[in-house]
Design a protein around this motif. Structure first.
Motif, PDB file in Angstrom:
ATOM      1  N   GLN A  92      42.973  49.495  44.007  1.00 53.90           N
ATOM      2  CA  GLN A  92      42.640  48.006  44.137  1.00 53.90           C
ATOM      3  C   GLN A  92      41.463  47.702  43.852  1.00 53.90           C
ATOM      4  OE1 GLN A  92      45.718  45.103  44.899  1.00 53.90           O
ATOM      5  NE2 GLN A  92      45.126  43.457  43.312  1.00 53.90           N
ATOM      6  N   HIS A  93      40.636  47.057  43.076  1.00 51.38           N
ATOM      7  CA  HIS A  93      39.248  46.564  43.488  1.00 51.38           C
ATOM      8  C   HIS A  93      39.180  45.074  42.626  1.00 51.38           C
ATOM      9  CE1 HIS A  93      39.004  47.639  39.981  1.00 51.38           C
ATOM     10  NE2 HIS A  93      39.013  48.878  39.692  1.00 51.38           N
ATOM     11  N   VAL A  94      38.165  44.348  43.061  1.00 53.46           N
ATOM     12  CA  VAL A  94      38.168  43.029  42.573  1.00 53.46           C
ATOM     13  C   VAL A  94      38.031  42.945  41.347  1.00 53.46           C
ATOM     14  CG1 VAL A  94      35.400  43.225  42.109  1.00 53.46           C
ATOM     15  CG2 VAL A  94      36.344  41.273  42.668  1.00 53.46           C
ATOM     16  N   ASP A  95      38.064  43.851  40.042  1.00 49.41           N
ATOM     17  CA  ASP A  95      37.862  43.895  38.479  1.00 49.41           C
ATOM     18  C   ASP A  95      39.355  44.251  38.785  1.00 49.41           C
ATOM     19  OD1 ASP A  95      35.408  42.408  38.136  1.00 49.41           O
ATOM     20  OD2 ASP A  95      34.739  44.831  38.864  1.00 49.41           O
ATOM     21  N   GLY A  96      40.294  45.017  39.438  1.00 46.66           N
ATOM     22  CA  GLY A  96      41.261  45.188  38.635  1.00 46.66           C
ATOM     23  C   GLY A  96      41.833  45.913  39.517  1.00 46.66           C
ATOM     24  N   TYR A  97      42.268  47.888  38.416  1.00 55.35           N
ATOM     25  CA  TYR A  97      42.639  48.978  39.353  1.00 55.35           C
ATOM     26  C   TYR A  97      42.041  49.660  39.112  1.00 55.35           C
ATOM     27  CZ  TYR A  97      46.036  45.483  40.188  1.00 55.35           C
ATOM     28  OH  TYR A  97      47.506  44.160  40.577  1.00 55.35           O
ATOM     29  N   THR A  98      42.175  51.175  39.353  1.00 59.23           N
ATOM     30  CA  THR A  98      41.026  52.359  38.721  1.00 59.23           C
ATOM     31  C   THR A  98      42.750  53.076  38.771  1.00 59.23           C
ATOM     32  OG1 THR A  98      39.578  52.167  39.167  1.00 59.23           O
ATOM     33  CG2 THR A  98      40.396  54.242  39.780  1.00 59.23           C
ATOM     34  N   LEU A  99      43.065  54.290  38.390  1.00 61.73           N
ATOM     35  CA  LEU A  99      44.127  55.209  37.969  1.00 61.73           C
ATOM     36  C   LEU A  99      43.426  56.462  38.351  1.00 61.73           C
ATOM     37  CD1 LEU A  99      47.299  56.235  37.983  1.00 61.73           C
ATOM     38  CD2 LEU A  99      46.776  56.787  35.410  1.00 61.73           C
ATOM     39  N   MET A 138      40.446  58.349  36.011  1.00 64.02           N
ATOM     40  CA  MET A 138      42.009  58.233  35.282  1.00 64.02           C
ATOM     41  C   MET A 138      41.198  57.113  34.052  1.00 64.02           C
ATOM     42  SD  MET A 138      42.719  61.599  34.765  1.00 64.02           S
ATOM     43  CE  MET A 138      42.096  62.140  35.300  1.00 64.02           C
ATOM     44  N   TYR A 139      41.497  56.176  34.519  1.00 61.02           N
ATOM     45  CA  TYR A 139      40.968  54.941  33.898  1.00 61.02           C
ATOM     46  C   TYR A 139      40.858  53.799  34.622  1.00 61.02           C
ATOM     47  CZ  TYR A 139      45.634  54.520  32.622  1.00 61.02           C
ATOM     48  OH  TYR A 139      47.748  54.758  32.122  1.00 61.02           O
ATOM     49  N   ILE A 140      39.881  52.927  33.962  1.00 55.48           N
ATOM     50  CA  ILE A 140      40.247  51.108  35.013  1.00 55.48           C
ATOM     51  C   ILE A 140      41.311  50.455  33.872  1.00 55.48           C
ATOM     52  CG2 ILE A 140      38.710  49.566  35.738  1.00 55.48           C
ATOM     53  CD1 ILE A 140      36.247  51.129  35.952  1.00 55.48           C
ATOM     54  N   PHE A 141      41.878  49.559  35.284  1.00 52.10           N
ATOM     55  CA  PHE A 141      42.269  48.265  33.966  1.00 52.10           C
ATOM     56  C   PHE A 141      42.842  47.263  34.798  1.00 52.10           C
ATOM     57  CE2 PHE A 141      45.287  50.536  36.153  1.00 52.10           C
ATOM     58  CZ  PHE A 141      46.638  50.118  36.870  1.00 52.10           C
ATOM     59  N   ASP A 142      43.518  46.387  34.098  1.00 53.95           N
ATOM     60  CA  ASP A 142      43.905  44.779  34.514  1.00 53.95           C
ATOM     61  C   ASP A 142      45.166  44.477  33.501  1.00 53.95           C
ATOM     62  OD1 ASP A 142      42.801  43.463  32.430  1.00 53.95           O
ATOM     63  OD2 ASP A 142      41.003  43.651  32.467  1.00 53.95           O
ATOM     64  N   LEU A 143      45.536  43.396  34.210  1.00 56.71           N
ATOM     65  CA  LEU A 143      46.604  42.590  34.081  1.00 56.71           C
ATOM     66  C   LEU A 143      46.656  41.453  33.200  1.00 56.71           C
ATOM     67  CD1 LEU A 143      48.809  42.669  37.845  1.00 56.71           C
ATOM     68  CD2 LEU A 143      48.038  44.402  35.586  1.00 56.71           C
ATOM     69  N   GLN A 144      45.057  41.293  32.594  1.00 54.85           N
ATOM     70  CA  GLN A 144      44.941  40.053  31.586  1.00 54.85           C
ATOM     71  C   GLN A 144      46.022  40.195  30.284  1.00 54.85           C
ATOM     72  OE1 GLN A 144      40.897  40.859  28.900  1.00 54.85           O
ATOM     73  NE2 GLN A 144      40.361  39.237  29.883  1.00 54.85           N
ATOM     74  N   ARG A 145      46.618  39.332  29.660  1.00 51.34           N
ATOM     75  CA  ARG A 145      47.330  39.319  28.246  1.00 51.34           C
ATOM     76  C   ARG A 145      46.434  40.179  27.341  1.00 51.34           C
ATOM     77  NH1 ARG A 145      49.168  33.780  25.663  1.00 51.34           N
ATOM     78  NH2 ARG A 145      50.008  34.057  23.382  1.00 51.34           N
TER      79      ARG A 145
END
Length: 277
Positions: free
Chosen positions: A158-165, A176-183
């Motif tokens: 987890q980081h300030v902009d979301g998450y990194t897998l 692998m990829y960066i993601f967040d939970l934005q609708r």
């Protein structure tokens, strides 16, 4: 206007080894995800044929369940999410930025689709459309530790902009990829799909990418380079000789019914001599 529902849930479940709809539990989610990555290959033949990649649910269902094809994240993860929701899972779509193979800290376009689920107040991500490194089990969102799957271990930072897998590949934790939970709405995926399938700089428009998983192995095809990666062993690699062998390999090793398409065949002939680095 409501989203169309699956028209042949029974066939879909049958392809995944279920005679009846399974209960929406973590155990069944794990079975569904693992079996999905083995039954339905990741592939980008439609993009290489020059045809539009249709990501409405009826078109995806026709392509994957009836036409003997696979697809990429906008297809496979949309289809899988529709199934999960039909089965009663609390699930919704999210998106991410693929950074696999990029320098550490790279920030790429938002072009990946995956799903967020909540089971017994615990959040997970599930993904059946990430090519040769697709996770083969749901992953705990709020855990920072190593998470084992039937294939490689993964972890989520987890980081300030979301998450990194990240996945552990040859002893190295690779992003692998960066993601967040934005609708996300359909228009967001329409834009991403259009970019991925039509932009001249998109890797999906310039090389063949195919992947499938099985018990203890992953199969990948990058242009004319075919590989079988077995967990804990050295990979087997070979170069495909010509387009006829390539088509036969797609059908035999990946279960893909290759469409008769003149431009696709010409494109495959052009790509077959390009060795993926």
């Amino acid at each position: 206007m409501s989203e169309p529902r699956l028209t042949n849930t029974a066939l879909y479940l049958q392809r995944l080894g279920f005679d009846a709809p399974p209960a929406p539990t973590l155990e069944n989610l794990s079975r569904l995800q693992l079996r999905h990555t083995g039954a339905f290959p990741f592939e980008n033949l439609t993009t290489l044929s020059g045809e539009p990649v249709l990501i409405d649910l009826p078109s995806i269902e026709q392509k994957v369940l009836h036409d003997g094809r696979g697809g990429y994240c906008y297809e496979l993860n949309k289809l899988f999410l529709a199934l999960l929701q039909e089965l009663g899972f609390d699930a919704r779509a999210i998106s991410g930025r693929v950074v696999m193979g990029q320098p550490e800290g790279a920030w790429t376009a938002r072009t990946h689709r995956l799903s967020l689920l909540t089971i017994d107040d615990v959040r997970y991500i599930t993904d059946v459309g990430f090519g040769g490194m697709v996770p083969t089990a749901p992953l705990l969102l709020d855990s920072r530790g190593e998470q084992l799957t039937p294939h490689e271990p993964y972890r989520i930072e987890q980081h300030v902009d979301g998450y990194t897998l990240r996945a552990n590949v040859d002893g190295e934790w690779r992003a692998m990829y960066i993601f967040d939970l934005q609708r996300q709405e359909d228009i967001d995926f329409t834009v991403g799909n259009w970019y991925v399938s039509t932009h001249p700089g998109s890797s999906f428009a310039e090389r063949l990418m195919v992947a499938r998983t099985g018990e203890g192995w992953r199969r990948t095809l990058n242009n004319g380079s075919f590989a079988i990666h077995r967990i804990g062993e050295d990979s087997e690699r070979r170069q495909v000789a010509d387009v006829s062998e390539l088509i036969e390999l797609l059908e035999r090793e990946f279960g893909i019914r290759v469409p008769e398409h003149a431009q696709l065949k010409c494109t495959l002939e052009r790509l077959i001599d390009l060795t993926d680095g």
